[in-house]
Design an enzyme around this catalytic site. Structure first.
Site, mmCIF file in Angstrom:
data_model
loop_
_atom_site.group_PDB
_atom_site.id
_atom_site.type_symbol
_atom_site.label_atom_id
_atom_site.label_comp_id
_atom_site.label_asym_id
_atom_site.label_seq_id
_atom_site.Cartn_x
_atom_site.Cartn_y
_atom_site.Cartn_z
ATOM 1 N N SER A 14 0.922 -1.189 -0.188
ATOM 2 C CA SER A 14 -0.114 0.123 -0.113
ATOM 3 C C SER A 14 0.744 1.281 -0.012
ATOM 4 O O SER A 14 0.617 2.204 -0.695
ATOM 5 C CB SER A 14 -0.843 0.108 1.164
ATOM 6 O OG SER A 14 -1.722 -1.059 1.052
ATOM 7 N N HIS A 48 -5.304 5.099 9.062
ATOM 8 C CA HIS A 48 -4.927 5.139 7.557
ATOM 9 C C HIS A 48 -5.162 6.457 6.866
ATOM 10 O O HIS A 48 -4.425 7.171 6.088
ATOM 11 C CB HIS A 48 -5.546 4.017 6.624
ATOM 12 C CG HIS A 48 -4.785 2.897 7.190
ATOM 13 N ND1 HIS A 48 -5.164 1.531 6.497
ATOM 14 C CD2 HIS A 48 -3.928 2.430 8.073
ATOM 15 C CE1 HIS A 48 -4.187 0.595 7.038
ATOM 16 N NE2 HIS A 48 -3.479 0.964 7.884
ATOM 17 N N ARG A 52 -2.950 9.494 5.486
ATOM 18 C CA ARG A 52 -2.932 10.184 3.950
ATOM 19 C C ARG A 52 -3.080 11.614 3.961
ATOM 20 O O ARG A 52 -2.399 12.137 3.312
ATOM 21 C CB ARG A 52 -3.882 9.600 3.204
ATOM 22 C CG ARG A 52 -3.798 8.008 3.035
ATOM 23 C CD ARG A 52 -4.809 7.614 1.687
ATOM 24 N NE ARG A 52 -6.351 7.795 2.118
ATOM 25 C CZ ARG A 52 -6.869 6.585 2.979
ATOM 26 N NH1 ARG A 52 -6.149 5.806 3.350
ATOM 27 N NH2 ARG A 52 -8.036 7.138 3.352
#
Length: 200
Positions: A14, A48, A52
């Site tokens: 990822s 997560h 970001r």
């Protein structure tokens, strides 16, 4: 350009996908396929998203657990306006597959031969997704999991998931222009090093 990225759990796939997206465009669309069924998953998803946002890269997050082919079709239509195309990152295909398996399995309990109903429908969805990926003209990164290298799962749905994930990964890797296997944080270019029988 479609890019296929696979690897094991915590392999760095990822992170590689996000870093590659940043090189392909000045902004991105992050398609999250996870469904938050419990507090741990909700916390993981929030963490997560926060990472970001702190990266400094402009992400637009879309949560879509099932209608991935339809969403890619919509994005293809709305992004063809002549401006810079965003890098679209799908994370991840195996969660999308899990969502469909659980949905179809729940709907077919006690209905006899599941292979002719449930899994025919699942394969139709996989074909629809493959067609949407092939038709997408902007930068598109697909993150998935490599799940077939361990022990055989002890229960039928687990074995079905392993088999269907392998089929889906093969189909989409063949469709994408680039394919990477991430091992211990190191991305390996699969298509560059692939052995081709027709050349022998």
């Amino acid at each position: 350009m479609a890019i296929f990225i696979t690897g094991g759990a915590r392999s760095g796939k990822s992170g590689f996908g996000e870093a590659y997206a940043m090189k392909l465009s000045g902004h991105g669309i992050y398609i999250a396929t996870a469904q938050s069924w419990d507090d741990e998953m909700k916390e993981r998803t929030a963490r997560h998203r926060s990472m970001r946002e702190r990266s400094g890269y402009r992400w637009r997050t879309i949560e879509e657990p099932l209608a991935l082919a339809e969403l890619l079709g919509e994005l293809e239509r709305e992004q063809n306006d002549g401006g810079e195309r965003p890098a679209v990152l799908v994370d991840c295909l195996t969660l999308w597959l899990t969502n469909w398996l659980l949905r179809l399995d729940a709907g077919k309990q006690g209905d006899g031969d599941q292979d002719t109903g449930t899994y025919g429908e699942l394969h139709a969805e996989a074909d629809k997704l493959t067609a949407a990926v092939a038709a997408y003209t902007g930068p598109l990164l697909l993150v998935t999991n490599e799940v077939g290298s361990g022990i055989v799962p002890a229960y039928p749905l687990g074995r079905r998931f392993r088999d269907e994930a392998g089929r889906l990964n093969r189909k989409l890797a063949a469709t994408c222009e680039e394919a990477y296997l991430v091992v211990a944080g190191i991305p390996l270019d699969l298509k560059k090093h692939a052995f081709r029988l027709e050349e022998d």
